[in-house]
Every structure is written in C-alpha cells, then in structure tokens.
Design a protein around this motif. Sequence first.
Motif, PDB file in Angstrom:
ATOM      1  N   SER A  87      49.381  -9.507  -9.356  1.00 23.04           N
ATOM      2  CA  SER A  87      49.971 -10.841  -9.265  1.00 23.04           C
ATOM      3  C   SER A  87      51.265 -10.709  -8.478  1.00 23.04           C
ATOM      4  N   LYS A  94      48.991 -12.130 -16.360  1.00 22.91           N
ATOM      5  CA  LYS A  94      48.186 -11.075 -15.734  1.00 22.91           C
ATOM      6  C   LYS A  94      47.722 -10.034 -16.747  1.00 22.91           C
ATOM      7  N   LEU A 225      43.306 -10.993  -7.945  1.00 21.51           N
ATOM      8  CA  LEU A 225      44.630 -11.601  -7.928  1.00 21.51           C
ATOM      9  C   LEU A 225      44.687 -12.726  -8.962  1.00 21.51           C
ATOM     10  N   THR A 227      46.952 -15.973 -10.514  1.00 27.99           N
ATOM     11  CA  THR A 227      48.017 -16.937 -10.248  1.00 27.99           C
ATOM     12  C   THR A 227      47.901 -18.096 -11.215  1.00 27.99           C
ATOM     13  N   VAL A 237      51.740 -15.155  -4.550  1.00 26.49           N
ATOM     14  CA  VAL A 237      50.391 -14.619  -4.397  1.00 26.49           C
ATOM     15  C   VAL A 237      50.043 -14.466  -2.918  1.00 26.49           C
ATOM     16  N   GLU A 240      51.138 -11.226  -2.049  1.00 27.11           N
ATOM     17  CA  GLU A 240      50.228 -10.217  -2.589  1.00 27.11           C
ATOM     18  C   GLU A 240      48.993 -10.079  -1.705  1.00 27.11           C
ATOM     19  N   CYS A 244      47.840  -6.602   0.131  1.00 23.57           N
ATOM     20  CA  CYS A 244      46.506  -6.007   0.049  1.00 23.57           C
ATOM     21  C   CYS A 244      45.931  -5.742   1.438  1.00 23.57           C
ATOM     22  N   ILE A 251      40.150  -7.493  -1.409  1.00 29.21           N
ATOM     23  CA  ILE A 251      40.438  -8.553  -2.376  1.00 29.21           C
ATOM     24  C   ILE A 251      39.116  -9.075  -2.919  1.00 29.21           C
ATOM     25  N   ILE A 254      40.409 -14.398  -6.298  1.00 27.66           N
ATOM     26  CA  ILE A 254      41.612 -14.911  -6.953  1.00 27.66           C
ATOM     27  C   ILE A 254      41.211 -15.776  -8.140  1.00 27.66           C
TER      28      ILE A 254
END
Length: 340
Positions: A87, A94, A225, A227, A237, A240, A244, A251, A254
Amino acid sequence: MAPSLEVEEPLPDPIDFSAPLKQAPKLVAPEPEHCPGPESNLAGTADSCAGCPNQAICASAPKGPDPDIPLITARLADVKHKILVLSGKGGVGKSTFSTMLAHGFAGLDGLENPVGLMDTDICGPSIPKMMGVEDESIHVSAAGWSPVWVTNNLAVMSVQFMLPNRDDAVIWRGPKKNGLIKTFLKDVEWGELDYLVVDTPPGTSDEHLSVNSYLKEAGVDGAVLVTTPQEVSLLDVRREVDFCRKAGIRILGIVENMSGFVCPNKKCGYVSQIFRASTGGAKRLAEDEGIPYLGAVPLDPMIGMACDFGESFLDAYPDSPASKAIRQVVERVVKTVGGS
C-alpha cells in the motif's frame, strides 16, 4: 469468541540481530545523476564518478550480487507462489487484509500444502495479534527457525515473536531491518507451501527494496495493492504502481478496501458509503493504469473485533458481504497466479 455488534446491543530488552553479510556503503553525499550504483562493478571508476565525494567509498565497497541470495532461493524452492501485499500509505487496512487473504488461501478446496504469512512490518508488527498468536515464540532447530502455526495449514513469522514484551519498540535503522528480513527468508524453515503472503509496511522504501531483491531469484508472483476509495489514498497508490513498475514487480491487481460500511444489524445487511470515491475509486485507477481490479471489500465492524480476538473473520462470519468479497479476491488472485 468476539462479542456481537448488533445495533440493539452495547459495544463492549530488544534482541540484537546481526546485520546482513553485505551492507551498502554509507555514502557521504546523495548519488549523482547517472550514478552506476555503489554495488556496481563500475562503482568509483565510471566517468560519472569523477569528482563525486563518494568515489573512494564506492571503489572499495564489495561488488556483485549478495552471496545470501542463492541460500534464500534454495530455502524458498518449495514455496509455489509468493505474493506481496503493498500500500502506498498507512491506515488502509493492509495488514488486516493480509490476514484475511492468508485465511482465504488456507481455506481453499484442493490445497496441497500449507500457507505462510510473513510480517515484514518491523516497526509495527500487528499480524501476530490479528492471528491470535501474539504470546508465542520462535523455536530454533538444526533446520532453522520454525514459524508459528496458527492452524495446521497456516504459519506466521513476525518480529513480534522475538520481543521480550509486546509493547517494546523496535528502533532500528535500515540495515538492521533489512538484515532481519533476510533472516526471515534465509533461515526460516517454511517447508512446502502453496502460498507465502508477505505483508509489507506502508511506502516504497528499504523493506520493499530488500524483499524484492532477495526474492528476485526465488521468483515473486506479484503484488496485490490495497487502497481505500478516497483520492488521498489513491495518490499514494499511484506511487506504489510506479514503484512496482520500476522494480520489475508484477501487479496482480488492486483491491478497494473499506468500500462501504456493512450495517451491524444481521436483519439489515445494508451497505452504506462512508469513504466516497470522489474520483472513481480503485476501479477507475485500475482502468487508467491498465492493471487488474480485484474487487471492493466493504468495512464490517466485526472485522475489527475478529482481529482483536485473533479469530478468522472468514470462518466466524462467512455470510458477511465482506467475507464474500474477500473470497472473490482470493479466487481472482489464484486464477491470476495459476494456482490450483
């Protein structure tokens, strides 16, 4: 057992760990533009190093890959899937999400091996409390450190197990924290696992870089991820996502956590919006960034109660909209990583 939260009822000396075998040199000035990096074979000798106050330090620093990486790779060879939970900021739930994700994996039909949950939030280890094992300690054998078993197919590792008192602060600089993360990966006898969930602290700093570099050869399936719907969370985010991509981390998707509030009255079940998505929330962000959207998990007050009592929310409240949403996220992650 956690008490009910229906509306008609009232609500009720640090251990010294050795530093990593190789530490990055302590630079006296920021790295200049076009710097090859202090651990590069060209460190201190490249044209861009001329005139840099760190030139002598970099020239004498150890070069090449970390010698412990092959040991980590061998140790985690029997872990099928390694998943990071990231996060951009704190306060998005998280760690709570990580515990539910681990419980979700452990409850899958056809699971061949156990599930592991590693807490790399060195300064704020909350996973043991949420899993109901905060009073446990680590056992050391000839095979290595043994993780703490929550159930017969779910194991946990955290710095909390090593502290004399649960309220002791861990006041460490970066190299010390990185050394412990390396120890978790190199010395913990995880055995055969179907999934290893790695809960990371907020941000994009030391711990994240360490986990990524140590696990690179062992193979990381990707990152989930987390959020909340409001723009102030989405701002971090996005950073983030950028991290990544720069670090080469896939990824997986999310998740929008705290997306709505589940009424605590069992007869109601209504979900109201508390943190409204002023800019479209995680779903819009996923569309804009071209990353998978794994779903929205509403805020159920019983999640917090289950974590306080160290219970599995998914098992205790399987019919909650939040439990159903978590299971959908688990199914999508399993499908993405190619699990059983």
